[in-house]
Design a protein around this motif. Sequence first.
Motif, PDB file in Angstrom:
ATOM      1  N   ASP B  21       0.804  -1.217   0.000  1.00 22.12           N
ATOM      2  CA  ASP B  21       0.000   0.000   0.000  1.00 22.12           C
ATOM      3  C   ASP B  21       0.837   1.268   0.000  1.00 22.12           C
ATOM      4  O   ASP B  21       0.497   2.239  -0.644  1.00 22.12           O
ATOM      5  CB  ASP B  21      -0.907   0.020   1.241  1.00 22.12           C
ATOM      6  CG  ASP B  21      -1.927  -1.087   1.141  1.00 22.12           C
ATOM      7  OD1 ASP B  21      -2.141  -1.752   2.152  1.00 22.12           O
ATOM      8  OD2 ASP B  21      -2.463  -1.286   0.029  1.00 22.12           O
ATOM      9  N   THR B  23       4.412   1.704  -0.596  1.00 25.20           N
ATOM     10  CA  THR B  23       5.562   1.987  -1.465  1.00 25.20           C
ATOM     11  C   THR B  23       5.155   2.702  -2.742  1.00 25.20           C
ATOM     12  O   THR B  23       5.884   3.543  -3.220  1.00 25.20           O
ATOM     13  CB  THR B  23       6.323   0.705  -1.836  1.00 25.20           C
ATOM     14  OG1 THR B  23       5.367  -0.232  -2.272  1.00 25.20           O
ATOM     15  CG2 THR B  23       7.153   0.196  -0.694  1.00 25.20           C
ATOM     16  N   ILE B  24       3.976   2.379  -3.280  1.00 26.05           N
ATOM     17  CA  ILE B  24       3.523   3.060  -4.498  1.00 26.05           C
ATOM     18  C   ILE B  24       3.408   4.553  -4.218  1.00 26.05           C
ATOM     19  O   ILE B  24       3.742   5.383  -5.047  1.00 26.05           O
ATOM     20  CB  ILE B  24       2.188   2.471  -5.026  1.00 26.05           C
ATOM     21  CG1 ILE B  24       1.765   3.119  -6.340  1.00 26.05           C
ATOM     22  CG2 ILE B  24       1.061   2.574  -4.018  1.00 26.05           C
ATOM     23  CD1 ILE B  24       2.590   2.768  -7.516  1.00 26.05           C
ATOM     24  N   LEU B  27       6.524   7.146  -4.449  1.00 27.32           N
ATOM     25  CA  LEU B  27       6.848   7.877  -5.673  1.00 27.32           C
ATOM     26  C   LEU B  27       6.154   9.233  -5.684  1.00 27.32           C
ATOM     27  O   LEU B  27       6.546  10.128  -6.402  1.00 27.32           O
ATOM     28  CB  LEU B  27       6.409   7.104  -6.922  1.00 27.32           C
ATOM     29  CG  LEU B  27       7.024   5.752  -7.208  1.00 27.32           C
ATOM     30  CD1 LEU B  27       6.643   5.307  -8.607  1.00 27.32           C
ATOM     31  CD2 LEU B  27       8.520   5.803  -7.091  1.00 27.32           C
ATOM     32  N   TYR B  28       5.101   9.325  -4.911  1.00 22.12           N
ATOM     33  CA  TYR B  28       4.298  10.553  -4.916  1.00 22.12           C
ATOM     34  C   TYR B  28       4.504  11.377  -3.646  1.00 22.12           C
ATOM     35  O   TYR B  28       3.702  12.245  -3.335  1.00 22.12           O
ATOM     36  CB  TYR B  28       2.812  10.210  -5.094  1.00 22.12           C
ATOM     37  CG  TYR B  28       2.541   9.529  -6.414  1.00 22.12           C
ATOM     38  CD1 TYR B  28       2.245  10.275  -7.549  1.00 22.12           C
ATOM     39  CD2 TYR B  28       2.625   8.153  -6.534  1.00 22.12           C
ATOM     40  CE1 TYR B  28       2.033   9.654  -8.761  1.00 22.12           C
ATOM     41  CE2 TYR B  28       2.416   7.524  -7.750  1.00 22.12           C
ATOM     42  CZ  TYR B  28       2.116   8.284  -8.851  1.00 22.12           C
ATOM     43  OH  TYR B  28       1.916   7.673 -10.065  1.00 22.12           O
ATOM     44  N   ASN B  32       9.809  13.208  -3.784  1.00 16.84           N
ATOM     45  CA  ASN B  32       9.920  12.528  -5.085  1.00 16.84           C
ATOM     46  C   ASN B  32       9.209  13.282  -6.202  1.00 16.84           C
ATOM     47  O   ASN B  32       9.664  13.292  -7.340  1.00 16.84           O
ATOM     48  CB  ASN B  32       9.383  11.098  -4.979  1.00 16.84           C
ATOM     49  CG  ASN B  32      10.430  10.184  -4.368  1.00 16.84           C
ATOM     50  OD1 ASN B  32      11.617  10.514  -4.387  1.00 16.84           O
ATOM     51  ND2 ASN B  32      10.010   9.063  -3.809  1.00 16.84           N
ATOM     52  N   LYS B  35      11.607  15.906  -7.141  1.00 17.58           N
ATOM     53  CA  LYS B  35      12.727  15.349  -7.933  1.00 17.58           C
ATOM     54  C   LYS B  35      12.276  15.087  -9.372  1.00 17.58           C
ATOM     55  O   LYS B  35      12.971  15.414 -10.326  1.00 17.58           O
ATOM     56  CB  LYS B  35      13.192  14.017  -7.316  1.00 17.58           C
ATOM     57  CG  LYS B  35      14.186  14.169  -6.193  1.00 17.58           C
ATOM     58  CD  LYS B  35      14.643  12.773  -5.788  1.00 17.58           C
ATOM     59  CE  LYS B  35      15.221  12.781  -4.401  1.00 17.58           C
ATOM     60  NZ  LYS B  35      15.390  11.441  -3.871  1.00 17.58           N
ATOM     61  N   PHE B  36      11.107  14.483  -9.501  1.00 19.70           N
ATOM     62  CA  PHE B  36      10.592  14.143 -10.834  1.00 19.70           C
ATOM     63  C   PHE B  36      10.282  15.413 -11.633  1.00 19.70           C
ATOM     64  O   PHE B  36      10.587  15.506 -12.824  1.00 19.70           O
ATOM     65  CB  PHE B  36       9.326  13.274 -10.679  1.00 19.70           C
ATOM     66  CG  PHE B  36       8.716  12.840 -11.977  1.00 19.70           C
ATOM     67  CD1 PHE B  36       9.488  12.233 -12.956  1.00 19.70           C
ATOM     68  CD2 PHE B  36       7.369  13.044 -12.243  1.00 19.70           C
ATOM     69  CE1 PHE B  36       8.926  11.834 -14.175  1.00 19.70           C
ATOM     70  CE2 PHE B  36       6.802  12.651 -13.441  1.00 19.70           C
ATOM     71  CZ  PHE B  36       7.590  12.049 -14.416  1.00 19.70           C
ATOM     72  N   GLU B  51       2.970  20.923 -14.180  1.00 18.07           N
ATOM     73  CA  GLU B  51       1.886  20.178 -13.529  1.00 18.07           C
ATOM     74  C   GLU B  51       2.389  19.418 -12.303  1.00 18.07           C
ATOM     75  O   GLU B  51       1.697  19.325 -11.289  1.00 18.07           O
ATOM     76  CB  GLU B  51       1.252  19.214 -14.532  1.00 18.07           C
ATOM     77  CG  GLU B  51       0.374  19.945 -15.519  1.00 18.07           C
ATOM     78  CD  GLU B  51      -0.173  19.035 -16.616  1.00 18.07           C
ATOM     79  OE1 GLU B  51      -0.995  19.518 -17.393  1.00 18.07           O
ATOM     80  OE2 GLU B  51       0.247  17.867 -16.696  1.00 18.07           O
ATOM     81  N   GLU B  52       3.594  18.856 -12.427  1.00 16.17           N
ATOM     82  CA  GLU B  52       4.161  18.125 -11.281  1.00 16.17           C
ATOM     83  C   GLU B  52       4.440  19.079 -10.125  1.00 16.17           C
ATOM     84  O   GLU B  52       4.103  18.783  -8.989  1.00 16.17           O
ATOM     85  CB  GLU B  52       5.454  17.403 -11.684  1.00 16.17           C
ATOM     86  CG  GLU B  52       5.242  16.125 -12.449  1.00 16.17           C
ATOM     87  CD  GLU B  52       4.434  15.071 -11.695  1.00 16.17           C
ATOM     88  OE1 GLU B  52       4.758  14.786 -10.536  1.00 16.17           O
ATOM     89  OE2 GLU B  52       3.473  14.532 -12.292  1.00 16.17           O
ATOM     90  N   LYS B  55       1.544  19.866  -8.152  1.00 12.00           N
ATOM     91  CA  LYS B  55       0.998  18.811  -7.284  1.00 12.00           C
ATOM     92  C   LYS B  55       1.453  19.008  -5.837  1.00 12.00           C
ATOM     93  O   LYS B  55       0.866  18.455  -4.915  1.00 12.00           O
ATOM     94  CB  LYS B  55       1.445  17.436  -7.785  1.00 12.00           C
ATOM     95  CG  LYS B  55       0.625  16.930  -8.955  1.00 12.00           C
ATOM     96  CD  LYS B  55       1.087  15.568  -9.385  1.00 12.00           C
ATOM     97  CE  LYS B  55       0.380  15.153 -10.671  1.00 12.00           C
ATOM     98  NZ  LYS B  55       1.038  14.001 -11.289  1.00 12.00           N
TER      99      LYS B  55
END
Lengths: 289, 288
Positions: B21, B23-24, B27-28, B32, B35-36, B51-52, B55
Amino acid sequence: MNKKLKAIGSTKLKFVILLLFWLINNSQLSASDYLQKQYEFAAKLFDEEKYYDAITEFKRLQFFDNQKLYGYLSNKMIALSYKHGGKFNDAVKYLSKAELLAPNSDSLFAIKIEIVKINLLRKTTFRARDILEDLKKDTSFAGKENQIIYWKAWTFIFEEQWDKAAELFGILDQNHELKRLCNNTHDMSYSPQIAKILSTIIPGAGQFYTANLLSGLLSLGWVTLWTYLSAQAFLADRVFDGLMMLNFLDFRFYNGNIQNAEKFAVEHNREISDWMLNYLCNNYRGEKP
Amino acid sequence: MKFIVLAIIYTSILGFAQSNDSTINSLYSKENILKFADYLFCEEDFLRAAEEYQKIDEKFRDDKINFKIALSFSIIGEYSKSETIFNRINSNSPLYQQSRLELLKILFLQERFDELRTLNKNEDGEGDVSIQLPIKKLLYFSFLKDQQVPEDFDTFTQPFNDNEKHEIGLLYTLRQNLSIKNPLLSSILSALVPGAGKMYVGEFSDGLFALLSVGLFSFLAYDNFNAGHNFRGWLFTGIAAGFYGGNVYGSYSAAQIHNAQIRYEYNLRLDSFIKSKNYFIPKYDFCE
């Protein structure tokens, strides 16, 4: 006392080993797990035709995939998403990246064919044919000749050379559905050369050949009228008048009539081709670009 | 020992169950996402980068993130969004001066030259020299764009460095001497002497052809009427009138096309120069 200490030491060692095993096991499991989940999430967006979001999520996957476990797949899926969005140049860019990470020759072949398809869609058919020729020469793709012929035939479709396309589909299967459709399209097309020759011999005849009767009659009428008037001027010894009428009126209408006949044939063929491409796009169930 | 092994197995199972539940979501996480977004920004995928960044909850966004969002929007041509965010950057921020410069760039790109000059006047003398100079350059360059070039060449080229002065000088001279033709004058000239308007615009062969064709068909019409060949007389009159009318109208259009082409080529040169100079804005080190 020594035995007791040894026993404690051995227990501690076992404990440390087990702990290390647990840590490594868990960290590996979670890393691959979240990447797998991210891949599934992005693929779901792709399936739902949310291509913009799919690209973002595949790019996120790529960014966090340090070991490039999903390098091939993510690049391929980004390329396909760009393709669906009509961004063909970006699609080729990512397919080229996928090409470098292809795990085997089948995957590599699939990527090359995708590049061919995109070249067809962006009408760079010469590039598509070059790639297909390279694939044909490459011995590692022996056994895939039929696929190469199939896509080569598609390059002829996009070049509106329906007869050549039909010929190639005929090599694959004499009753190939695409062979029949290409032959039909070819039969429905007019030859621009014949239209030009007919209008050169009899003004307006090329227009009649391409079923433009009114334009054919007008061409015939104008050229006849100016030829008659020019001839009348020559007969009345008004040579200069005759030459001017011949040059500025008669020849202009005569040349225009030839160009017009060719234009009608080309336009008709373009309409037929567009209709057929549209038909193939919406109704053909086999593989298509 | 058994207890330890059981404890490890238990925690492993628990950890694995939890990892499904959580770890996914890692990324968000804010870090992160940042970084992304930085990665996308440096890859020049500006819409996705913006857009990122967006967020990230607004209360956690610093001026640098806001600046990057605004810059991304500006680069992709979403100027109104970009303007709003640049305007939010606090005057105490180290990126405040750059944001003012970016705002001026947006006004320049949208050809809102009056606003650009007003904004510049309000901020005249504010900020350090490294920012004041690009602002001055952009302001002076805008005069070339909207055809209000100051008379004095030396004053005009003063803010530019030696590398820029040469091209700026050329653009200034070119601007002063743009060979704009008057369409009305061109058509009047052609009405008086067929082809003269075309020659005035610089299309000598077209002008000569118009003169010869109108002259020739007028002569043929006159000659045929004289000889009693009225049909051919009217025919040649019609052709001569067609050439004459076409030539008058064509001269008007030729002048308009000439002017449009001159302005287009000049603007192309201006745009290409200012783009190559990055609108006189110093490069940012966000991706180094």
